[in-house]
Design an enzyme around this catalytic site. Structure first.
Site, PDB file in Angstrom:
ATOM      1  N   TRP A  13      39.261  33.019  42.678  1.00 45.82           N
ATOM      2  CA  TRP A  13      40.611  32.996  42.137  1.00 45.82           C
ATOM      3  C   TRP A  13      41.194  34.398  42.239  1.00 45.82           C
ATOM      4  CZ3 TRP A  13      43.545  28.940  40.953  1.00 45.82           C
ATOM      5  CH2 TRP A  13      42.900  27.713  40.742  1.00 45.82           C
ATOM      6  N   ALA A  42      35.612  32.648  37.461  1.00 46.86           N
ATOM      7  CA  ALA A  42      34.835  33.500  36.557  1.00 46.86           C
ATOM      8  C   ALA A  42      33.768  32.725  35.795  1.00 46.86           C
ATOM      9  CB  ALA A  42      35.773  34.195  35.564  1.00 46.86           C
ATOM     10  N   VAL A  68      43.384  34.931  34.248  1.00 42.91           N
ATOM     11  CA  VAL A  68      44.773  35.012  33.791  1.00 42.91           C
ATOM     12  C   VAL A  68      45.142  33.787  32.971  1.00 42.91           C
ATOM     13  CG1 VAL A  68      45.447  36.441  35.751  1.00 42.91           C
ATOM     14  CG2 VAL A  68      45.740  33.978  35.885  1.00 42.91           C
ATOM     15  N   ARG A  74      43.468  28.632  26.770  1.00 41.52           N
ATOM     16  CA  ARG A  74      43.480  30.020  26.336  1.00 41.52           C
ATOM     17  C   ARG A  74      42.506  30.814  27.187  1.00 41.52           C
ATOM     18  NH1 ARG A  74      46.339  31.349  21.496  1.00 41.52           N
ATOM     19  NH2 ARG A  74      45.392  33.330  22.056  1.00 41.52           N
ATOM     20  N   SER A  99      30.152  43.919  34.373  1.00 37.31           N
ATOM     21  CA  SER A  99      31.335  43.088  34.460  1.00 37.31           C
ATOM     22  C   SER A  99      32.549  43.890  34.901  1.00 37.31           C
ATOM     23  CB  SER A  99      31.634  42.444  33.098  1.00 37.31           C
ATOM     24  OG  SER A  99      32.847  41.730  33.153  1.00 37.31           O
ATOM     25  N   HIS A 113      52.740  43.193  40.590  1.00 37.48           N
ATOM     26  CA  HIS A 113      51.520  43.012  39.790  1.00 37.48           C
ATOM     27  C   HIS A 113      50.274  42.961  40.663  1.00 37.48           C
ATOM     28  CE1 HIS A 113      52.858  41.642  35.527  1.00 37.48           C
ATOM     29  NE2 HIS A 113      53.470  42.742  35.919  1.00 37.48           N
TER      30      HIS A 113
END
Length: 146
Positions: A13, A42, A68, A74, A99, A113
């Site tokens: 992703w 992730a 994201v 959430r 990480s 961004h």
């Protein structure tokens, strides 16, 4: 025995951004010593990190993802589960697990961004490589086997 191989897991992703962490990592640790593994997202990183760490081949395992807020769930919960899982892998296996997972609150899929986070991931990849080398060196001085 001191290992000279490093594993790097990256989530697909936002791959164009996440791949920069690998680029930064390989600026510090030669790419020839890094085995790269792709996962869908992730959430899949801790399981593969456990498998790689338990195999005894790697001095450390680095994991990179951009989590994201997709508006459906959430993202903090996903990010927390991932970081907790990675920490558990390191503690359970004795292999350092690093990480490079970021969870921006206001990410927008714009050129601006993407450029900001790509630069950030590049630096975070370098930091992860330095941390991997430092941990391996310190643990070797303490005679802690991975």
């Amino acid at each position: 025995m001191t290992h000279t191989r490093y594993a790097f897991i990256k989530a697909n992703w936002h791959g164009g951004i996440v791949d920069q962490a690998l680029a930064g990592f390989c600026e510090i640790i030669p790419a020839g010593q890094v085995d790269v593994f792709d996962v869908p997202g992730a959430f899949e990183m801790p399981l593969l990190a456990r498998d790689l760490a338990a195999g005894g081949r790697y001095a450390s395992v680095a994991c990179a993802a951009l989590v994201v807020d997709g508006g459906i769930y959430r993202h903090e919960f996903v990010a927390q589960a991932v970081v907790d899982g990675l920490m558990r892998v390191g503690l359970d296996t004795g292999v350092p697990v690093l990480s490079v997972s970021l969870t921006p609150h206001q990410f927008q899929d714009t050129a601006h961004h993407r450029a900001i986070y790509a630069a950030h991931f590049l630096e975070k990849g370098r930091e992860a490589a330095r941390a991997a080398l430092a941990l391996v060196k310190t643990r070797a001085a303490l005679d802690v086997a991975a």
